[in-house]
Design an enzyme around this catalytic site. Structure first.
Site, PDB file in Angstrom:
ATOM      1  N   CYS A   1      29.660 -46.469 -23.270  1.00  0.00           N
ATOM      2  CA  CYS A   1      30.207 -46.465 -24.614  1.00  0.00           C
ATOM      3  C   CYS A   1      30.506 -47.892 -25.075  1.00  0.00           C
ATOM      4  O   CYS A   1      29.567 -48.637 -25.334  1.00  0.00           O
ATOM      5  CB  CYS A   1      31.408 -45.534 -24.697  1.00  0.00           C
ATOM      6  SG  CYS A   1      31.640 -44.903 -26.366  1.00  0.00           S
TER       7      CYS A   1
ATOM      8  N   HIS B   1      29.310 -40.588 -22.633  1.00  0.00           N
ATOM      9  CA  HIS B   1      30.173 -40.685 -21.452  1.00  0.00           C
ATOM     10  C   HIS B   1      29.653 -39.780 -20.335  1.00  0.00           C
ATOM     11  O   HIS B   1      30.062 -38.616 -20.254  1.00  0.00           O
ATOM     12  CB  HIS B   1      31.598 -40.244 -21.806  1.00  0.00           C
ATOM     13  CG  HIS B   1      32.317 -41.193 -22.698  1.00  0.00           C
ATOM     14  ND1 HIS B   1      33.181 -42.158 -22.233  1.00  0.00           N
ATOM     15  CD2 HIS B   1      32.304 -41.341 -24.046  1.00  0.00           C
ATOM     16  CE1 HIS B   1      33.671 -42.855 -23.243  1.00  0.00           C
ATOM     17  NE2 HIS B   1      33.146 -42.369 -24.359  1.00  0.00           N
TER      18      HIS B   1
ATOM     19  N   GLU C   1      30.460 -39.772 -17.314  1.00  0.00           N
ATOM     20  CA  GLU C   1      31.508 -39.445 -16.332  1.00  0.00           C
ATOM     21  C   GLU C   1      32.145 -38.081 -16.574  1.00  0.00           C
ATOM     22  O   GLU C   1      32.587 -37.434 -15.629  1.00  0.00           O
ATOM     23  CB  GLU C   1      32.582 -40.547 -16.318  1.00  0.00           C
ATOM     24  CG  GLU C   1      33.492 -40.662 -17.553  1.00  0.00           C
ATOM     25  CD  GLU C   1      32.925 -41.513 -18.681  1.00  0.00           C
ATOM     26  OE1 GLU C   1      31.683 -41.673 -18.737  1.00  0.00           O
ATOM     27  OE2 GLU C   1      33.712 -41.989 -19.530  1.00  0.00           O
TER      28      GLU C   1
END
Ligand code: GLN
Length: 536
Positions: free
Chosen positions: A384, A510, A512
């Site tokens: 990001c 993202h 994650e």
């Protein structure tokens, strides 16, 4: 399978930070491993509509779901443990409850009645609890009540629990997580705070069915009997919750304490076969016996508070296990990085990750870190804002656009290589106004991204306002930074890579958030692998 949904409420006593989220996720994992479809919900007692506007220093990371909800980081644990996506319905705050009740009042839905905490707020809470069950047709819904019993702000939630215990007598239980502190001067574990905390629940009309006792030392049978007697629970429902070396140990520890058996008994559900935890155990086995190790620098501005990057650290654990490698994360404060100290500060790293974030603080340090990774062929992942820094760095140092920047940090830059989309500009409120949630992305064949995912169509979660400015795309691609992932509907650049570098990937989304124990995220797996190759 039972006909009606069963509800497990998880409350906390004595102090905050006892790990209700991990206990709830571990119990859910055990019930899921027994074949029950299970989901978890978190009710947060603060007035914010969602944690999206909260500073990470206050509340840790803001976790984002596929449907674009900005939620508490515990939802990340739920997904990582269960490998089932959560949604907006899984995280409700007091702010949202009141917002909805007030909207109903303005519409006249209450037909002139006085709107009150009981029944209107508590009804709204009960509705939200039952809504998750209905949405997913779950056998079991575990609802974690944020805060500590006795707090003024959690009172309406505990009252809603009391009412549900009454209305759905055989289908609800309460698991109370409490602390048994160890007094080293006396050399003893002390049960009094737990007795008081259960009394507090009783005053509110709620009798807990199970007590999970956080403790640093063994809870012997005598102590369990004492707790049971004072708190009106059966002795087998006094569960020891010892400190664990990894959160991923907790489901097995809870199983050894028979938490799942006790809960199923109390809910009147069949215990069926033993839970199937083979994959979980093999994950733990690999976690504890790595064959290699790598050190990855995480460059961010909230590094004092590691909860701000919770999903990233967990994704490294999952990706490490996939590579049979221990990933040591070195936390690096971006504000402290300068062109003159960068070589020493980032020395010895096998990979560099530049973290997501907002605002100017520490931005130049992040850009320097990208330059260091790019020029020294160190595997790089930018997430990001980290991807945006990679784009800015390339503009300044390769395209020779000296003052290139994101318009987030510099509105007057001559080279706005990262800028805001027209649609975002129209939105003026701070809360919930970003590009949020899952978007499709198409990958360029043979790129690092497509090799990692092993497919060319992906969906990933977003949380940002600014984008790669496509006016500059041709210049970038001519100079060697490629857009290898694009949104097929809008043409927005979602991934950039430098193909002449061993592994240099920036992602606007993202990754994650979607990494779980069962499915470590392909981008993290490939990044750790590249770091390992670099080390060798
Ligand atoms: N601040 C950047 C934006 O809003 C990046 C956000 C992030 O890293 N999550 O576009």
């Amino acid at each position: 399978m039972s006909n009606s949904t069963k509800y497990v409420f998880v409350t906390g006593g004595v102090t905050s930070s006892l790990g209700k989220g991990i206990i709830a996720a571990s119990l859910a994992k055990l019930l899921q491993a027994r074949g029950y479809s299970t989901t978890i919900q978190k009710l947060d007692p603060y007035i914010n509509i969602d944690p999206g506007t909260l500073n990470p220093y206050e509340h840790g990371e803001c976790y984002v779901t596929d449907d674009g909800a900005e939620t508490d980081l515990d939802l990340g644990h739920y997904e990582r443990f269960l490998n089932v996506p959560t949604s907006q319905a899984n995280n409700i705050t007091t702010g949202r409850i009141y917002q909805s009740v007030i909207e109903k009042e303005r519409r006249g839905d209450y037909l002139g009645k006085t709107v009150q905490v009981i029944p209107h707020i508590t009804d709204e809470i009960k509705e939200r609890i039952q809504l998750v069950a209905k949405n997913g047709k779950y056998d079991i819904v575990i609802t974690e009540i944020g805060g500590t019993v006795g707090d003024i702000e959690s009172l309406p939630y505990v009252e809603a629990v009391r009412q549900m215990m009454w209305e759905f007598e055989n289908d609800c239980i309460v698991v109370h997580l409490t602390l048994i502190p160890y007094l080293s001067a006396a050399g003893e574990l002390k049960t009094k705070p737990t007795q008081h905390s259960v009394k507090q629940l009783l005053e509110l009309g709620v009798q807990p069915d199970v007590l999970c006792c956080r403790t640093e030392h063994e809870l012997d049978f005598g102590l369990r009997q004492k707790i049971a007697k004072f708190c009106n629970v059966s002795v087998n429902a006094v569960i020891e919750a010892r400190d664990a070396s990894s959160i991923y140990d907790v489901p097995l520890l809870m199983h050894a304490e028979e938490l799942d058996n006790v809960v199923l008994d109390k809910l009147g559900l069949s215990k069926k076969a033993k839970p199937n935890l083979d994959n979980w155990k093999s994950f733990l086995e690999r976690l504890k016996n790595p064959k290699n190790d790598v050190t990855i620098g995480l460059v961010g501005k909230y590094v004092e508070l590691k909860d701000s990057y919770k999903s990233i650290s967990e994704a490294f654990i999952h990706a490490g296990v996939s590579n049979e490698t221990k990933v040591n994360v070195k936390w690096i404060h971006s504000e402290e990085l300068t062109p003159s100290n960068i070589g020493t500060e980032l020395a010895g790293l096998d990979g560099i990750l530049v973290a997501p974030g907002f605002g100017s603080r520490g931005i130049e340090g992040k850009i320097e870190a990208v330059r260091h990774a790019r020029e020294n062929n160190i595997p790089f992942l930018g997430i990001c804002l980290g991807m945006q820094c990679a784009v800015i760095e390339f503009a300044r140092n390769v395209l020779n656009l000296g003052d290139a920047h994101s318009t987030e940090m510099s509105e007057k830059t001559n080279a706005p290589v990262i800028s805001m989309m027209e649609e975002q500009k129209k939105i003026s409120n701070m809360g919930g106004t970003m590009r949020l949630g899952a978007y499709q992305c198409e990958l360029k064949p043979k790129s690092n991204a497509s090799l990692a995912y092993n497919t060319n169509k992906i969906s990933e979660r977003h949380r940002h306002r600014y984008e790669f400015n496509n006016d500059y795309l041709a210049a970038y691609e001519t100079a060697g930074m490629m857009a290898t992932g694009k949104n097929p509907n809008t043409g927005l650049v979602e991934i950039v890579e430098v193909p002449t570098h061993p592994w240099f990937v920036g992602v606007q989304f993202h990754p994650e958030y979607k990494s779980t124990v069962a499915q470590p995220h392909p981008i993290f797996v490939a990044f750790v692998k590249a770091a390992l190759t670099n080390k060798k």
